[in-house]
Motif scaffolding. Structure first.
Motif, PDB file in Angstrom:
ATOM      1  N   HIS A  81      -6.781   1.324   0.915  1.00  0.00           N
ATOM      2  CA  HIS A  81      -5.989   0.302   1.638  1.00  0.00           C
ATOM      3  C   HIS A  81      -6.254   0.264   3.135  1.00  0.00           C
ATOM      4  O   HIS A  81      -5.453  -0.255   3.899  1.00  0.00           O
TER       5      HIS A  81
ATOM      6  N   LEU B  68      -9.709  -3.056  -1.956  1.00  0.00           N
ATOM      7  CA  LEU B  68      -8.730  -2.356  -1.108  1.00  0.00           C
ATOM      8  C   LEU B  68      -8.368  -0.998  -1.696  1.00  0.00           C
ATOM      9  O   LEU B  68      -8.124  -0.041  -0.967  1.00  0.00           O
TER      10      LEU B  68
ATOM     11  N   CYS C 165      -7.510  -1.561   5.849  1.00  0.00           N
ATOM     12  CA  CYS C 165      -7.910  -2.952   6.085  1.00  0.00           C
ATOM     13  C   CYS C 165      -7.639  -3.301   7.537  1.00  0.00           C
ATOM     14  O   CYS C 165      -6.540  -3.088   8.048  1.00  0.00           O
TER      15      CYS C 165
ATOM     16  N   ALA D 180       0.830  -1.200   0.000  1.00  0.00           N
ATOM     17  CA  ALA D 180       0.000   0.000   0.000  1.00  0.00           C
ATOM     18  C   ALA D 180       0.869   1.257   0.000  1.00  0.00           C
ATOM     19  O   ALA D 180       0.437   2.312  -0.425  1.00  0.00           O
TER      20      ALA D 180
ATOM     21  N   MET E 155     -10.106  -8.385  -4.296  1.00  0.00           N
ATOM     22  CA  MET E 155      -9.518  -7.688  -3.148  1.00  0.00           C
ATOM     23  C   MET E 155      -8.661  -6.499  -3.593  1.00  0.00           C
ATOM     24  O   MET E 155      -8.597  -5.483  -2.904  1.00  0.00           O
TER      25      MET E 155
ATOM     26  N   ALA F  76     -14.190  -9.044   3.727  1.00  0.00           N
ATOM     27  CA  ALA F  76     -13.189  -9.336   2.695  1.00  0.00           C
ATOM     28  C   ALA F  76     -13.700 -10.510   1.861  1.00  0.00           C
ATOM     29  O   ALA F  76     -14.493 -11.324   2.348  1.00  0.00           O
TER      30      ALA F  76
ATOM     31  N   GLU G  30     -11.018  -8.117   7.683  1.00  0.00           N
ATOM     32  CA  GLU G  30     -10.602  -9.438   7.200  1.00  0.00           C
ATOM     33  C   GLU G  30     -10.318 -10.375   8.365  1.00  0.00           C
ATOM     34  O   GLU G  30      -9.689  -9.969   9.347  1.00  0.00           O
TER      35      GLU G  30
END
Ligand code: TXA
Ligand code: MG
Length: 357
Positions: free
Chosen positions: A352, A347, A354, A230, A343, A332, A256
């Protein structure tokens, strides 16, 4: 064709059935493209915003209509292998093999470009991205337009890619000449991009065709290291993969982990935001929708049906823009074949963000 369009003129919308292609309608759309105009059309992945790839003015109009930075290159769409020779001086053997297996289809390949391809089309790069789509309306239109159609996804820059004509209309109706409505797309995520200017073929954007499938055909295939992180330490090679993208207006975060923990975490986070007075949305599945509190819940489909998850992802992100929510939490979707592609897009939409549980 002038550089400026009259903003009061809305795009003409024509419906073309993929099973019974109306020749007259295709000719009309092809003529607009041959004259340097812009036509949005369906492909099997997402809707594209077409312009003549060999006309630098048309390429400039595409960037302007999307509000896209002009250093983010366009994909040239072709309808037969012969056309590829106009675009690149040499087709690597492995690329021929991949084309034989996967074209027409959801695959884009990057080659060194010839002089024939305008710099505007490739965003100043000396390589060119090429795709032969399988959608019969797209193929008919490319032929009618003279064989070379530059087409990014037909969304305003930064928004989710369009998976039906209504999405295109929402973003671009005032900015383009025509929208060819061919119904909903089949795949719903953009094509897999494979770079053949590298020693080892390299995936620059994951898609329906995954690394495993490509390796079966090509042997060693790398994944662009820039995709995995990321941070900016490793920059994705495809310029378009560097920007925040597909973003809904609300702030999106992905959670996730095991289903049980994910549901508990999302319920807790959502309740916290609600207590602060915010509207909250949840992206979940048919299996879990009943386990959440009274938030704006949208199911993306059955967890076991990854094709449906891929097809509905962008539409759900757009639907949330019509809801009064400031925060969205999504489960997720690490599904077996398209998980990497799904994903990757989710994302990016989340910048990004997460949360692992
Ligand atoms: O499925 C698709 O590929 C759709 C449909 C309409 O065909 N098109 C599409 O185009 O997704 P677009 O413009 O939204 O995405 C093209 C991506 C961008 O990330 C761009 O930076 C990258 O391809 N790209 C294009 N030419 C390139 C090149 N020469 N080198 C590296 N990346 C390139
Ligand atoms: Mg795009």
């Amino acid at each position: 064709m002038t550089e400026e369009r009259n903003e009061d003129m809305k795009a003409k919308i024509i419906r073309i059935d993929r099973e019974h292609i109306d020749r007259k309608a295709i000719r009309e759309a092809g003529e607009i493209l041959r004259n340097g105009g812009l036509v949005a059309f369906p492909t099997e992945t997402v809707y594209g915003l077409g312009g003549n790839a060999m006309d630098s003015g048309a390429a400039r109009r595409i960037y302007a209509a999307k509000g896209r930075p002009s250093d983010n290159p366009l994909i040239v769409h072709i309808a037969d292998m012969e056309s590829l020779k106009t675009l690149t001086p040499e087709i690597p053997e492995k690329a021929k093999k991949l084309a034989a297996a996967c074209w027409p289809g959801p695959l884009t390949m990057i080659f060194r470009k010839t002089e024939a391809v305008p710099q505007e089309t490739t965003g100043g790069l000396d390589s060119v991205a090429v795709r032969m789509p399988s959608h019969p309306v797209a193929l008919a239109l490319i032929r009618e337009a003279g064989g070379f159609v530059a087409a990014p996804s037909a969304n305003a820059s930064g928004r989710p890619s369009p998976t039906c004509a209504a999405h295109v209309e929402e973003d671009l109706a005032e900015r383009i000449d025509m929208i060819v409505d061919g119904g909903s797309v089949g795949i719903g995520l953009e094509s897999t991009i494979v770079d053949f200017t590298e020693e080892v073929p390299t995936i620059l954007r994951p898609g329906y065709l995954n690394q495993e499938r490509l390796s079966e055909i090509l042997g060693e295939v790398r994944l662009d290291p820039g995709l995995l992180s990321a941070d900016d330490g490793a920059r994705p090679k495809a310029p378009g993969m560097r920007y925040r993208h597909y973003a809904p207006k609300a702030q999106l975060a992905v959670v996730e982990g095991s289903t049980e923990r994910v549901v508990a975490k999302i319920n807790a986070l959502a309740a916290e935001r609600r207590a602060q007075g915010a509207g909250v949305g949840v992206i979940c599945t048919d299996e879990t929708i009943g386990l959440y509190g009274d938030f704006v819940r949208k199911s993306i489909g059955k967890r076991t049906d990854e094709e449906e998850i891929a097809r509905r992802l962008y539409g759900i992100l757009r639907d949330f823009d019509r809801e009064d929510v400031q925060y969205i939490y999504s489960e997720a979707f690490d599904t077996p074949q398209m998980g990497q592609a799904i994903m990757n897009r989710l994302l990016k939409a989340a910048g990004h963000m997460c949360i692992q549980v």
